[in-house]
Design a protein around this motif. Structure first.
Motif, PDB file in Angstrom:
ATOM      1  N   LYS A  25      34.216 -12.949  73.641  1.00 44.61           N
ATOM      2  CA  LYS A  25      33.152 -13.907  73.965  1.00 44.61           C
ATOM      3  C   LYS A  25      32.870 -13.976  75.456  1.00 44.61           C
ATOM      4  N   HIS A  26      33.924 -14.010  76.264  1.00 41.28           N
ATOM      5  CA  HIS A  26      33.763 -14.240  77.696  1.00 41.28           C
ATOM      6  C   HIS A  26      33.324 -12.995  78.462  1.00 41.28           C
ATOM      7  N   LEU A  80      31.369  -6.016  78.456  1.00 41.60           N
ATOM      8  CA  LEU A  80      32.362  -4.947  78.392  1.00 41.60           C
ATOM      9  C   LEU A  80      32.407  -4.276  77.018  1.00 41.60           C
ATOM     10  N   TYR A  81      31.982  -4.996  75.988  1.00 42.42           N
ATOM     11  CA  TYR A  81      32.228  -4.524  74.619  1.00 42.42           C
ATOM     12  C   TYR A  81      30.978  -4.346  73.758  1.00 42.42           C
ATOM     13  N   VAL A 113      31.364 -10.859  66.529  1.00 41.40           N
ATOM     14  CA  VAL A 113      32.416 -11.765  66.999  1.00 41.40           C
ATOM     15  C   VAL A 113      32.703 -12.835  65.958  1.00 41.40           C
ATOM     16  N   LYS A 114      31.664 -13.380  65.347  1.00 44.59           N
ATOM     17  CA  LYS A 114      31.843 -14.396  64.308  1.00 44.59           C
ATOM     18  C   LYS A 114      32.632 -13.836  63.134  1.00 44.59           C
ATOM     19  N   LYS A 115      32.312 -12.611  62.755  1.00 39.26           N
ATOM     20  CA  LYS A 115      33.039 -11.966  61.652  1.00 39.26           C
ATOM     21  C   LYS A 115      34.489 -11.717  62.038  1.00 39.26           C
ATOM     22  N   MET A 116      34.712 -11.220  63.253  1.00 37.78           N
ATOM     23  CA  MET A 116      36.061 -10.865  63.682  1.00 37.78           C
ATOM     24  C   MET A 116      36.946 -12.096  63.870  1.00 37.78           C
ATOM     25  N   ALA A 127      40.065  -5.046  73.623  1.00 35.99           N
ATOM     26  CA  ALA A 127      40.026  -6.436  74.073  1.00 35.99           C
ATOM     27  C   ALA A 127      41.436  -7.008  74.205  1.00 35.99           C
ATOM     28  N   ALA A 128      42.339  -6.634  73.297  1.00 35.75           N
ATOM     29  CA  ALA A 128      43.727  -7.089  73.378  1.00 35.75           C
ATOM     30  C   ALA A 128      44.415  -6.511  74.611  1.00 35.75           C
TER      31      ALA A 128
END
Length: 229
Positions: free
Chosen positions: A129-130, A134-135, A147-150, A164-165
């Motif tokens: 989100k932030h 980048l993604y 993002v909502k799904k993930m 992202a991790a």
């Protein structure tokens, strides 16, 4: 990622829609939980790294999940992965196959407990989100929908969430894979040097496990669930 692979089918749990409350200081709390494991984990990761130091890691390009292989291809992939692990004297801590396997495996490597998978997923979602710029170029759908799904528990992690991790936790994620042409992938943080290594196995599009040296696989005892839940 779902991991029940039988009768030529894989059953997805992506329809699960449970979410998790935000905790303002859970990142700091999780770091405290992991403090007593840091030096031991670093030493173990270093030993694993030496075993694969001669392998070339391909440049990592984040991507969403591909098609689930049919049962014959999946079986061959699993055999290939098992042979590679045996060659390098690596062993898997078996992670539950409930659609959260990537996040459970990361939680095991980060906090020595797969039970903190919800916290790991939450931190990955914060990163997505932030730092959308980048993604978003790696996501072939509306980014907010992705993002909502993930965010949903049980939704399969992919190589975008792995990146992202790596960025969120400042970690190099070392992936031993079942890919025919790619044995080993390193996923590094984009903007900083990694401070730790996380070791996962990846049975392509089917399952992630947490990796250890053979003989070092721990026996996990469920921790009391507090703070992060």
């Amino acid at each position: 990622m779902t991991e029940s692979y039988s009768n030529a089918s894989v059953s997805s749990t992506s329809s699960l829609s449970s979410s998790f409350p935000d905790t303002e200081d859970d990142q700091a709390i999780a770091s405290i939980l992991a403090e007593d494991e840091t030096s031991r984990a670093a030493a173990a990761a270093g030993r694993l790294g030496k075993r694969l130091s001669h392998l070339d890691s391909i440049p990592h390009t984040p991507r969403v999940n591909g098609e689930i292989p049919d049962v014959n291809d999946a079986t061959l992939d699993h055999e290939r992965l098992s042979e590679r692990l045996a060659t390098y004297d690596l062993a898997e801590l078996q992670i539950e196959g409930d659609g959260n396997c990537q996040f459970r495996a990361l939680a095991d490597q980060l906090f020595r407990s797969p039970d903190y998978h919800k916290h790991v997923r939450k931190q990955v979602i914060k990163q997505l989100k932030h730092f959308q710029k980048l993604y978003e170029g790696y996501v072939p759908m509306k980014y907010k929908s992705y993002v909502k799904k993930m965010k949903k528990s049980g939704e399969w992690g992919d190589h975008v969430t792995l990146q992202a991790a790596a960025d969120r936790f400042g970690a190099k994620i070392c992936l031993v894979t079942s890919f025919r042409d790619t044995c080993y992938i390193e996923i590094n943080p984009k903007d900083k040097a990694p401070t730790r290594e996380l070791w996962l196995s990846f049975w392509s599009e089917v399952h992630y496990n947490s990796l250890y040296a053979t003989g070092d696989v721990p026996t996990r005892v469920a921790r009391k669930r507090h703070w992060l839940f």
